[in-house]
Write an enzyme that holds these catalytic residues in place. Structure first.
Site, PDB file in Angstrom:
ATOM      1  N   TYR A 143       0.862  -1.180   0.000  1.00 56.50           N
ATOM      2  CA  TYR A 143       0.000   0.000   0.000  1.00 56.50           C
ATOM      3  C   TYR A 143       0.897   1.229   0.000  1.00 56.50           C
ATOM      4  CZ  TYR A 143      -3.474   3.399   1.662  1.00 56.50           C
ATOM      5  OH  TYR A 143      -4.301   4.492   1.798  1.00 56.50           O
ATOM      6  N   ASP A 238       9.491   2.467  -0.115  1.00 57.88           N
ATOM      7  CA  ASP A 238       8.461   3.144   0.671  1.00 57.88           C
ATOM      8  C   ASP A 238       8.660   2.717   2.125  1.00 57.88           C
ATOM      9  OD1 ASP A 238       6.262   4.056   1.998  1.00 57.88           O
ATOM     10  OD2 ASP A 238       4.793   3.354   0.516  1.00 57.88           O
ATOM     11  N   LYS A 266       5.023   8.729   9.302  1.00 60.51           N
ATOM     12  CA  LYS A 266       4.693   8.158  10.618  1.00 60.51           C
ATOM     13  C   LYS A 266       5.657   8.598  11.725  1.00 60.51           C
ATOM     14  CE  LYS A 266       2.087   4.346   8.565  1.00 60.51           C
ATOM     15  NZ  LYS A 266       0.686   4.527   8.883  1.00 60.51           N
TER      16      LYS A 266
HETATM   17  N1  HOZ Z   1      -4.227   2.731   6.262  1.00 57.35           N
HETATM   18  C1  HOZ Z   1      -3.724   2.975   7.565  1.00 57.35           C
HETATM   19  C2  HOZ Z   1      -2.956   1.832   8.091  1.00 57.35           C
HETATM   20  N2  HOZ Z   1      -2.007   1.231   7.227  1.00 57.35           N
HETATM   21  C3  HOZ Z   1      -4.843   3.309   8.511  1.00 57.35           C
HETATM   22  C4  HOZ Z   1      -4.829   4.737   8.825  1.00 57.35           C
HETATM   23  C5  HOZ Z   1      -5.852   5.140   9.867  1.00 57.35           C
HETATM   24  O1  HOZ Z   1      -6.972   4.658   9.882  1.00 57.35           O
HETATM   25  O2  HOZ Z   1      -5.520   5.987  10.682  1.00 57.35           O
END
Ligand code: HOZ
Length: 435
Positions: A143, A238, A266
């Site tokens: 992702y 990434d 992050k």
């Molecule tokens: N797609 C995010 C985790 N890989 C979730 C982000 C969120 O809901 O804060």
């Protein structure tokens, strides 16, 4: 009668689609209503009803110091009183850029942005602009944010909701995206053989964390490096999730591989919206205002967010930080494996640095196909059994788990006691059904 969390969710659903501002939070994959967070401190979250949880989501990665770390909070408070946003340069941005460049040998320069999605979509544009090519190789289950051309066989939320390819993305946007199986170097070789000099870049989560945690097979990333170099394509790691999380210099430091470009996020924002992309100077100098590749943002390098990131990077630079973090995550993974084994439940667990994988399958998955073949009903029951006992794992079988430095031995031991009774409940439920 509805609980307070349920009432808050019902109310949220009236004004926010699905009641949430990011889909995995909705608990759609596990059932039930999400709890509403009131506050966090160290390894704990408290919900609106006053229930306390040991948190293994950690804001999906940023909370490496636990919640509301005093040094980060102080840095944010001090920055906020000086002003929230200027849309003009501040020295703190240079300090954060220098901190990233100093620590990651592959980074000559970085640009700060507001989210991982911005970082990945910008880095793809940059790779295309620099090479003058259009095709992009990505891997199934990885992702890279929600930009149109990367929502192909995507992990994380799209996979959790069973929509790895999103509606609303025109076919033209993904026509140049080649999605290949993770850990399949032969498929990469064939793709290069077929498309040769049209491939601008290969983008990869060097340890995947959005189809659950999946390690690269030995030689896979080295093979990507070799293929990209041989064909004049750029290799993009990434490391939004893995940077500063699996070790002080991400996966590239662990395996000593130098990508051309890297995305970070992050942890580098310490819980505030900061992400970055960076890499080779000759490539980075193609970005506006120096070059023809456009990228911009009003809140890029926001001073309050940057202060949180800088404070976080200072704390994690303390000697032994990542060793301690890794030991705690290993303790959790090994302990969970032992709990499952004690009731004979098919389960595996893995940890790299402060990142963990929990798999409801007999073996650790190596790719999207294996990661999506896990026992989802068992995962859901385990998730709720733990949550009822005050332990919050990710509400999706396709996300990694995160340990913070505040998850000490006592917290992990308590978690394991909870997990043991959750596995017993699972095994009891199973044998009851079998009767
Ligand atoms: N797609 C995010 C985790 N890989 C979730 C982000 C969120 O809901 O804060």
């Amino acid at each position: 009668m509805a609980t307070l969390n349920e009432e808050l969710f019902t109310r949220a659903c009236r004004s926010i689609p699905g009641g949430v501002n990011s889909p995995v939070r909705s608990f759609q994959a596990v059932g039930g209503a999400p709890f509403f967070v009131q506050r966090g401190d160290g390894p704990f979250l408290w919900d609106a009803e006053g229930n306390r949880y040991i948190d293994y989501v950690g804001s999906w990665g940023p909370a490496i110091l636990g919640h509301a770390h005093p040094r980060v909070v102080q840095a944010v408070q001090e920055a906020a009183v000086r002003g929230m946003s200027f849309g003009a340069p501040t020295q703190a941005e240079t300090l954060l850029a220098e901190a990233l460049v100093e620590r990651f040998p592959s980074l000559d320069q970085v640009r700060l942005v507001g989210s991982g999605t911005e970082a990945t979509m910008s880095v793809i544009r940059l790779a295309r602009g620099f090479t003058g090519r259009t095709k992009v190789i990505k891997f199934e289950g990885c992702y890279h944010g929600h930009a149109d051309d990367l929502l192909v066989k995507a992990g994380s939320g799209p996979l959790t909701l069973g929509q790895p390819d999103s509606a609303g993305v025109p076919a033209a946007s993904t026509a140049n995206t080649l999605a290949l199986p993770y850990n399949d170097l032969e498929a990469v070789r064939q793709s290069f053989a077929q498309h040769g000099r049209q491939i601008a870049c290969v983008i990869v989560e060097p340890i995947a964390g959005n189809m659950n945690m999946v390690r690269p097979a030995p030689g896979f990333l080295e093979g990507l490096r070799q293929q990209c170099s041989a064909h004049g394509s750029l290799l993009i790691f990434d490391e939004v999730m893995t940077g500063f999380r699996v070790g002080p210099t991400g996966v590239q430091g662990l395996l000593d591989i130098r990508p051309d470009l890297t995305t970070l996020g992050k942890v580098i924002g310490g819980g505030m919206p900061v992400a970055a992309f960076g890499g080779r100077r000759d490539v980075m100098e193609c970005i506006a205002p120096l070059g023809p590749v456009y990228q911009a943002g009003t809140l890029s390098g926001n001073p309050v967010a940057v202060a949180a990131g800088l404070a976080t990077l200072e704390v994690i630079a303390e000697p032994g930080f990542h060793d301690r973090l890794a030991a705690q995550a290993r303790h959790l993974a090994e302990g969970l494996g032992a709990c499952a084994a004690s009731v004979g439940w098919p389960f595996a667990a893995d940890a790299v640095g402060g990142m963990v994988g929990l798999y409801f399958s007999p073996a650790i998955p190596r790719n999207y196909r294996e990661a999506t073949s896990v026992d989802l009903p068992a995962f859901r029951r385990f998730f709720h059994a733990c949550l009822r006992r005050g332990v919050y794992f990710a509400p999706s079988a396709f996300e990694a788990g995160f340990v913070s430095i505040t998850h000490d031995d006592e917290i992990i031991e308590h978690t394991l006691a909870v997990a043991e009774s959750a596995f017993r409940e699972l095994a009891g439920h199973h044998s009851l059904r079998a009767v």
